[in-house]
Design an enzyme around this catalytic site. Structure first.
Site, mmCIF file in Angstrom:
data_model
loop_
_atom_site.group_PDB
_atom_site.id
_atom_site.type_symbol
_atom_site.label_atom_id
_atom_site.label_comp_id
_atom_site.label_asym_id
_atom_site.label_seq_id
_atom_site.Cartn_x
_atom_site.Cartn_y
_atom_site.Cartn_z
ATOM 1 N N VAL A 1 -9.311 -16.197 3.920
ATOM 2 C CA VAL A 1 -9.467 -15.362 5.083
ATOM 3 C C VAL A 1 -10.919 -14.815 5.419
ATOM 4 O O VAL A 1 -11.199 -14.975 6.561
ATOM 5 C CB VAL A 1 -8.569 -14.102 4.937
ATOM 6 C CG1 VAL A 1 -8.478 -13.133 6.326
ATOM 7 C CG2 VAL A 1 -7.311 -14.604 4.488
ATOM 8 N N ALA B 1 -15.852 -7.361 23.277
ATOM 9 C CA ALA B 1 -16.027 -6.095 22.419
ATOM 10 C C ALA B 1 -17.114 -5.104 23.091
ATOM 11 O O ALA B 1 -16.990 -3.723 22.958
ATOM 12 C CB ALA B 1 -16.336 -6.614 21.087
ATOM 13 N N ARG C 1 -16.913 -13.058 -5.963
ATOM 14 C CA ARG C 1 -17.316 -13.133 -7.681
ATOM 15 C C ARG C 1 -18.109 -14.453 -7.876
ATOM 16 O O ARG C 1 -18.900 -13.964 -8.669
ATOM 17 C CB ARG C 1 -15.683 -13.734 -8.204
ATOM 18 C CG ARG C 1 -14.960 -12.337 -8.334
ATOM 19 C CD ARG C 1 -13.541 -12.554 -8.904
ATOM 20 N NE ARG C 1 -12.867 -13.803 -8.097
ATOM 21 C CZ ARG C 1 -11.416 -13.978 -8.012
ATOM 22 N NH1 ARG C 1 -10.791 -13.026 -8.635
ATOM 23 N NH2 ARG C 1 -10.961 -14.784 -7.120
ATOM 24 N N LYS D 1 -1.705 -6.632 2.744
ATOM 25 C CA LYS D 1 -0.055 -6.093 2.955
ATOM 26 C C LYS D 1 0.396 -5.320 1.578
ATOM 27 O O LYS D 1 0.920 -4.286 1.711
ATOM 28 C CB LYS D 1 0.909 -7.015 3.250
ATOM 29 C CG LYS D 1 0.955 -8.282 2.604
ATOM 30 C CD LYS D 1 -0.032 -9.425 3.284
ATOM 31 C CE LYS D 1 0.190 -10.581 2.348
ATOM 32 N NZ LYS D 1 -0.422 -11.711 3.121
ATOM 33 N N LYS E 1 5.412 -6.861 3.805
ATOM 34 C CA LYS E 1 5.160 -6.950 5.293
ATOM 35 C C LYS E 1 6.340 -6.275 6.146
ATOM 36 O O LYS E 1 6.066 -5.418 7.006
ATOM 37 C CB LYS E 1 5.355 -8.330 5.695
ATOM 38 C CG LYS E 1 3.879 -9.208 5.250
ATOM 39 C CD LYS E 1 4.157 -10.828 5.479
ATOM 40 C CE LYS E 1 2.956 -11.336 4.989
ATOM 41 N NZ LYS E 1 3.256 -12.817 4.655
ATOM 42 N N GLY F 1 -3.110 -18.895 6.727
ATOM 43 C CA GLY F 1 -3.962 -19.890 6.926
ATOM 44 C C GLY F 1 -5.346 -19.338 7.476
ATOM 45 O O GLY F 1 -5.473 -18.104 7.869
HETATM 46 P P1 NAP Z 1 -8.760 -15.784 -1.654
HETATM 47 O O1 NAP Z 1 -8.705 -17.088 -1.002
HETATM 48 O O2 NAP Z 1 -8.207 -15.600 -3.056
HETATM 49 O O3 NAP Z 1 -10.067 -15.112 -1.511
HETATM 50 C C1 NAP Z 1 -10.585 -13.856 -2.055
HETATM 51 C C2 NAP Z 1 -12.131 -13.453 -2.049
HETATM 52 O O4 NAP Z 1 -12.250 -12.376 -2.818
HETATM 53 C C3 NAP Z 1 -13.031 -14.550 -2.709
HETATM 54 O O5 NAP Z 1 -13.875 -14.699 -1.950
HETATM 55 C C4 NAP Z 1 -13.148 -13.782 -4.049
HETATM 56 O O6 NAP Z 1 -14.307 -14.294 -4.677
HETATM 57 C C5 NAP Z 1 -13.238 -12.500 -3.554
HETATM 58 N N1 NAP Z 1 -13.003 -11.431 -4.824
HETATM 59 C C6 NAP Z 1 -11.856 -11.260 -5.324
HETATM 60 N N2 NAP Z 1 -11.988 -10.171 -6.345
HETATM 61 C C7 NAP Z 1 -13.135 -10.148 -6.095
HETATM 62 C C8 NAP Z 1 -13.924 -8.758 -6.857
HETATM 63 N N3 NAP Z 1 -13.239 -8.089 -7.848
HETATM 64 N N4 NAP Z 1 -15.043 -8.594 -6.506
HETATM 65 C C9 NAP Z 1 -15.707 -9.523 -5.454
HETATM 66 N N5 NAP Z 1 -15.113 -10.393 -4.902
HETATM 67 C C10 NAP Z 1 -13.835 -10.488 -5.117
HETATM 68 O O7 NAP Z 1 -7.788 -14.721 -0.719
HETATM 69 P P2 NAP Z 1 -7.181 -14.958 0.627
HETATM 70 O O8 NAP Z 1 -6.123 -16.001 0.648
HETATM 71 O O9 NAP Z 1 -8.422 -14.868 1.599
HETATM 72 O O10 NAP Z 1 -6.363 -13.415 1.069
HETATM 73 C C11 NAP Z 1 -7.162 -12.317 0.950
HETATM 74 C C12 NAP Z 1 -6.297 -11.226 1.358
HETATM 75 O O11 NAP Z 1 -5.682 -11.468 2.847
HETATM 76 C C13 NAP Z 1 -5.170 -10.973 0.807
HETATM 77 O O12 NAP Z 1 -4.812 -9.687 0.757
HETATM 78 C C14 NAP Z 1 -3.887 -11.924 1.314
HETATM 79 O O13 NAP Z 1 -2.659 -11.226 0.693
HETATM 80 C C15 NAP Z 1 -4.177 -11.571 2.749
HETATM 81 N N6 NAP Z 1 -3.952 -12.650 3.662
HETATM 82 C C16 NAP Z 1 -4.092 -13.875 3.179
HETATM 83 C C17 NAP Z 1 -3.676 -14.940 4.164
HETATM 84 C C18 NAP Z 1 -3.699 -16.137 3.897
HETATM 85 O O14 NAP Z 1 -3.005 -17.358 4.576
HETATM 86 N N7 NAP Z 1 -4.446 -16.892 2.779
HETATM 87 C C19 NAP Z 1 -2.924 -14.534 5.253
HETATM 88 C C20 NAP Z 1 -2.621 -13.099 5.640
HETATM 89 C C21 NAP Z 1 -3.225 -12.312 4.742
HETATM 90 P P3 NAP Z 1 -14.450 -15.776 -5.062
HETATM 91 O O15 NAP Z 1 -14.485 -16.845 -3.840
HETATM 92 O O16 NAP Z 1 -16.032 -16.001 -5.808
HETATM 93 O O17 NAP Z 1 -13.480 -16.141 -6.075
HETATM 94 N N1 HSE Z 2 1.176 -15.852 1.202
HETATM 95 C C1 HSE Z 2 1.398 -15.344 2.570
HETATM 96 C C2 HSE Z 2 2.488 -16.234 3.421
HETATM 97 C C3 HSE Z 2 0.104 -15.396 3.312
HETATM 98 O O1 HSE Z 2 2.705 -17.587 2.751
HETATM 99 O O2 HSE Z 2 2.762 -16.153 4.159
HETATM 100 C C4 HSE Z 2 0.384 -14.742 4.769
HETATM 101 O O3 HSE Z 2 0.417 -13.330 4.642
#
Ligand code: NAP
Ligand code: HSE
Length: 437
Positions: A14, A33, A45, A104, A204, A301
């Site tokens: 994201v 904006a 990390r 969420k 959610k 995504g």
């Molecule tokens: P992700 O790909 O795992 O990315 C997490 C990021 O946070 C990475 O860059 C990671 O660093 C960094 N991070 C994690 N812990 C950390 C710490 N303690 N200190 C510093 N950096 C840290 O996760 P994501 O899929 O983008 O999801 C992020 C959030 O959005 C979550 O809450 C998820 O539920 C929500 N979300 C995701 C989606 C989706 O489609 N993926 C959709 C809606 C909502 P590194 O890169 O170095 O590992």
């Molecule tokens: N893991 C979640 C899903 C990401 O599959 O819908 C979006 O919130």
């Protein structure tokens, strides 16, 4: 006017999507904006890995450095998880910074404290990306449907589960293969049991129910059942009977209280929502004035989720200088009018049911089963007996019931499972008609 300065906590699926969309569409975004929106720094990390796709960005490994940095106006929390995220978000709010988050889990479990803190400090917490990815469901519930008394919401709100169910139905790939694909595409949570056990959908649903009914978050009260025990057999039988199985999050206002439930659900294949496949999400909302309305789009995504994060950033940028009294309340209702509503225990929920039983193929068995159902006042809508395979003495029977109380169906299942002519456990899947009424 100077650009508004953003600090990203996280540069994963994201976070990177947000950076890409902000940079690609920066001209249109700043025209909307009223000023530029610039990412100044990000916490990750692994700095070396992040540097390869964001070479020009200031990177830190301590997310508190972003929150505390005097040059950051808005903190975007896209790290995922609860610790140290809760502390980071509260610290940003207490320092008078606005927060945009896609998390969420954090909001469903700690939203009450987060919104209270934001209210006290006169700052905003925006969270469109937390529910149904890129679909603007929060804005719709909070603003577009503000005239309505919301009656119910039913949604496909976990992309990973929907992706798996779609593949299981078309018979393409195995559960494990599809889950791996969802992980590779960045859809799944870092702990994918959140997706397949319905926990992510429950997070959610908690957020949507709070906004729809003007009540605090009650994640602990959501009945949660995921897709991990669903079999291809039930998906196929449902299909033969004219239904699709979807993991639905359902919240409904009833005279006795609010229903909060996530579970696999049979819905008529003719409904639009039944045909929402793959990672797509869809949320059906029933308001008293509008009737039923369906929002559909990519539920996970990088760029679809970034679309929601950036929309929040534009909203926060526009409202930054507005008097807090004139902003849209976090949970749609003015904070002093949020009120506790009883949550209906699952036993008291009313639903129709799909039951699959494996029975001994001999006279009188069906009579025993239907007698138990009749004693408990459960009425059958349809019944199918499958032919035995080979020379097996056991056959599958599928029954669809009329709407009844969950406690009655539980009692019926218990008694039927006690019959000698029944083998193993009965499969029970709830059914919803999702009609306009
Ligand atoms: P992700 O790909 O795992 O990315 C997490 C990021 O946070 C990475 O860059 C990671 O660093 C960094 N991070 C994690 N812990 C950390 C710490 N303690 N200190 C510093 N950096 C840290 O996760 P994501 O899929 O983008 O999801 C992020 C959030 O959005 C979550 O809450 C998820 O539920 C929500 N979300 C995701 C989606 C989706 O489609 N993926 C959709 C809606 C909502 P590194 O890169 O170095 O590992
Ligand atoms: N893991 C979640 C899903 C990401 O599959 O819908 C979006 O919130």
């Amino acid at each position: 006017m100077n650009p508004v300065r953003i600090g990203l906590l996280g540069l994963g699926t994201v976070g990177r999507g947000t950076l890409t969309v902000l940079r690609r569409n920066q001209e249109d975004i700043s025209r909307r904006a009223g000023r530029g929106i610039e990412v100044r720094m990000a916490a990750v990390r692994d700095k070396a890995r992040a540097r390869s796709y964001a070479p020009d960005l200031q990177l830190v490994t301590d997310p508190f450095l972003v929150v505390d940095h005097p040059d950051i106006d808005i903190v975007v929390e896209v790290m995922g998880g609860i610790t140290p995220n809760l502390e980071l978000v509260l610290r940003a709010l207490r320092a008078g910074k606005h927060v945009v988050t896609a998390n969420k889990a954090l909001l469903a479990e700690h939203g009450n404290e987060i919104f209270e803190t934001a209210q006290e400090k006169g700052v905003m917490v925006a969270f469109e990306a937390a529910v149904a990815g890129g679909i603007p469901i929060i804005k719709t519930l909070r603003e577009g449907l503000t005239a309505n008394r919301i009656e119910w919401i039913a949604g496909i709100i976990n992309g990973t589960s929907n992706f798996i169910l779609s593949e299981m139905r078309t018979g393409g790939k195995s559960f494990t293969e599809v889950l791996k694909m969802a992980q590779d595409l960045g859809y799944a949570e870092s702990d994918p049991t959140f997706d397949i056990e319905g926990i992510d959908a429950a997070h959610k649903l908690t957020i949507m129910a709070a906004i729809a009914f003007g009540m605090p978050m009650h994640f602990e009260a959501v009945y949660t059942e995921g897709i991990s025990r669903l079999t291809g057999t039930d998906i196929q039988y449902a299909e033969e009977l004219g239904y699709r199985i979807k993991l639905l999050g359902i919240t409904r206002r009833t005279a006795e209280g609010v229903e909060l439930r996530v579970h696999p659900t049979l819905i008529p294949a003719s409904r639009l929502i039944a045909n929402v496949e793959g990672v797509m999400n869809a949320v059906l909302v029933k308001g008293d004035a509008l009737g039923a309305t369906l929002l559909c789009g990519a539920g996970a995504g990088a760029e679809p989720t970034a679309s929601a994060v950036v929309a929040d950033l534009v909203d926060v940028t526009r409202m930054h200088t507005a008097d807090p009294e004139h902003r849209v309340p976090h949970l749609a209702f003015q904070p002093k009018y949020l009120c506790e509503v009883p949550i209906l225990p699952m036993d008291k929920v009313r639903s129709a049911y799909y039951l699959r039983l494996s029975v001994h193929d001999r006279p009188g068995v069906l009579a025993d089963i239907t007698r138990i159902l009749a004693d408990l006042d459960v009425s059958i809508v349809a019944m199918v007996q499958k032919e035995p395979s080979g020379d097996s003495e056991w056959v599958d029977i599928i029954m669809l019931t009329h709407v009844t109380l969950e406690q009655r169906i539980n009692a019926a299942i218990k008694r039927i499972e006690g019959l000698q002519s029944i083998s193993g456990k009965i499969t029970r899947i709830r059914m919803e008609s999702l009609n306009r009424h």
